[in-house]
Write an enzyme that holds these catalytic residues in place. Structure first.
Site, PDB file in Angstrom:
ATOM      1  N   LYS A  52       0.836  -1.198   0.000  1.00 28.23           N
ATOM      2  CA  LYS A  52       0.000   0.000   0.000  1.00 28.23           C
ATOM      3  C   LYS A  52       0.873   1.250   0.000  1.00 28.23           C
ATOM      4  O   LYS A  52       0.608   2.213  -0.717  1.00 28.23           O
ATOM      5  CB  LYS A  52      -0.952  -0.014   1.197  1.00 28.23           C
ATOM      6  CG  LYS A  52      -2.077  -1.030   1.015  1.00 28.23           C
ATOM      7  CD  LYS A  52      -2.864  -1.318   2.286  1.00 28.23           C
ATOM      8  CE  LYS A  52      -3.839  -2.478   2.025  1.00 28.23           C
ATOM      9  NZ  LYS A  52      -4.497  -2.974   3.240  1.00 28.23           N
ATOM     10  N   GLN A  54      -4.912  -1.721   9.448  1.00 27.65           N
ATOM     11  CA  GLN A  54      -4.799  -3.049   8.836  1.00 27.65           C
ATOM     12  C   GLN A  54      -5.432  -4.094   9.752  1.00 27.65           C
ATOM     13  O   GLN A  54      -5.099  -4.189  10.927  1.00 27.65           O
ATOM     14  CB  GLN A  54      -3.311  -3.364   8.584  1.00 27.65           C
ATOM     15  CG  GLN A  54      -3.052  -4.652   7.857  1.00 27.65           C
ATOM     16  CD  GLN A  54      -3.575  -4.639   6.414  1.00 27.65           C
ATOM     17  OE1 GLN A  54      -3.412  -3.669   5.690  1.00 27.65           O
ATOM     18  NE2 GLN A  54      -4.217  -5.728   6.009  1.00 27.65           N
ATOM     19  N   ASP A  80     -11.438   2.621   3.866  1.00 30.88           N
ATOM     20  CA  ASP A  80     -11.839   1.221   3.720  1.00 30.88           C
ATOM     21  C   ASP A  80     -13.357   1.101   3.569  1.00 30.88           C
ATOM     22  O   ASP A  80     -13.867   0.039   3.226  1.00 30.88           O
ATOM     23  CB  ASP A  80     -11.412   0.422   4.970  1.00 30.88           C
ATOM     24  CG  ASP A  80     -10.200  -0.457   4.683  1.00 30.88           C
ATOM     25  OD1 ASP A  80      -9.972  -0.771   3.495  1.00 30.88           O
ATOM     26  OD2 ASP A  80      -9.515  -0.835   5.648  1.00 30.88           O
TER      27      ASP A  80
END
Ligand code: NAD
Length: 285
Positions: A53, A97, A120
């Site tokens: 990422k 994460q 997200d």
């Protein structure tokens, strides 16, 4: 033989589009999109994802920040970091994460992230926006599936779409996105009866079950579009999807491979969500 949908190539094109849009944004507004990725613990797979990422952000011209906490970190420590990032004007996207260690309540952490920075798309406010058909960040993998369909020129309106898997991060949001585009949507799960009868109805079949090669050729309608979200590692180390590719190839009109199908789209959509968050946050009112 079906057309193989090349997710690597589609994701590359999208990332290049984002890079160019980022240059224009910086020139016009002086704003550089910023993504903060928080990693708790040292799970090897999570470390790889976080590194990827960061690299993708750098290539897109974003600022990226990686914040690491030890596996034993207390919930309060992580919350403090999120509060700081929520208030940091250089950060437009925050990604924690997952999975998190046991002592940390995942849902509470998701809800602590400012909805505007929730790239997200997991915050209940953004889930609600998706449900209501309002704009906001959408979970990256389902958004990636929609992009694959659109950029392949698949008609969605009026088609039968069947999704195998009802998770909050893939199956359910994807069902809402397909519904918003006027598909007739069915969601299947572990309690679904006579699954092959249902999947054989699908013009668009999405497998997101996490069960290696469970979708056999005879579960697929002739000429269907087959999207395989699954990523499973076989005992011999081979990566396979949820679709038995060699069998499915004989029935489908379009199919995504694993790897190289949906996977690369997820990071591309994370960049897209971050760029859009930066636009929304910094746009003059
Ligand atoms: P999950 O375990 O949270 O959900 C799986 C869902 O599939 C559940 O709703 C379950 O009811 C259903 N299911 C499982 N086995 C089934 C069966 N035999 N028949 C019918 N339904 C069944 O998983 P998830 O997080 O949604 O991920 C699904 C898969 O997609 C996994 O392989 C995961 O690794 C992969 N994934 C890939 C990406 C990507 O970037 N490509 C992103 C997220 C998840």
């Amino acid at each position: 033989m079906p057309e193989i949908i090349n997710g690597n190539e589609i994701a590359r094109v999208i990332r290049e589009e984002i890079r160019k849009e980022t240059v224009v944004m910086r020139e016009i507004t002086g704003v550089t999109p910023g993504l903060a990725v928080v990693l708790v613990g040292d799970d090897p797979a999570s470390r790889i994802y976080v590194r990827r990422k960061g690299r993708a952000c750098a290539e897109a011209g974003f600022l990226s920040r990686e914040i690491r906490l030890p596996a034993a970190a207390a919930e309060g420590e992580l919350l403090d970091i999120i509060v700081q990032l929520n208030g940091d004007p250089a950060v437009h996207g925050i990604l924690v994460q997952l999975p998190l260690p046991r002592q940390i309540r995942t849902q509470m952490i998701i809800e602590a992230i400012a909805p505007a920075k929730d790239v997200d798309g997991f915050h209940p406010v953004n889930v609600g926006r998706l449900m209501a058909g309002n704009p906001g960040p959408v979970s990256c993998t389902p958004r990636g599936v929609m992009e694959l369909l659109d950029r392949t020129g698949v008609d969605i309106a009026g088609r039968e779409a069947v999704i195998v898997g009802r998770s909050n991060i893939v199956g359910k949001p994807l069902a809402l996105l397909l519904l918003a585009r006027h598909a007739t949507v069915t969601i299947c799960h572990t309690r679904t009866q006579r699954l092959p009868d249902v999947t054989r109805r699908a013009d668009i079949l999405v497998a997101a079950a996490g069960s290696p090669e469970m979708i056999r050729g005879d579960m697929i309608k002739e000429g269907a579009v087959v999207i395989d979200v699954g990523i499973n590692r076989r005992d011999d180390g081979r990566l396979v999807g949820d679709v038995a590719f060699a069998e499915a190839e004989r029935r489908a009109a379009y199919i995504t491979p694993v790897p190289g199908g949906v996977g690369p789209m997820t990071i591309a959509m994370l960049l897209r969500n971050t760029l859009e968050a930066a636009r929304r946050i910094t746009a003059p009112v």
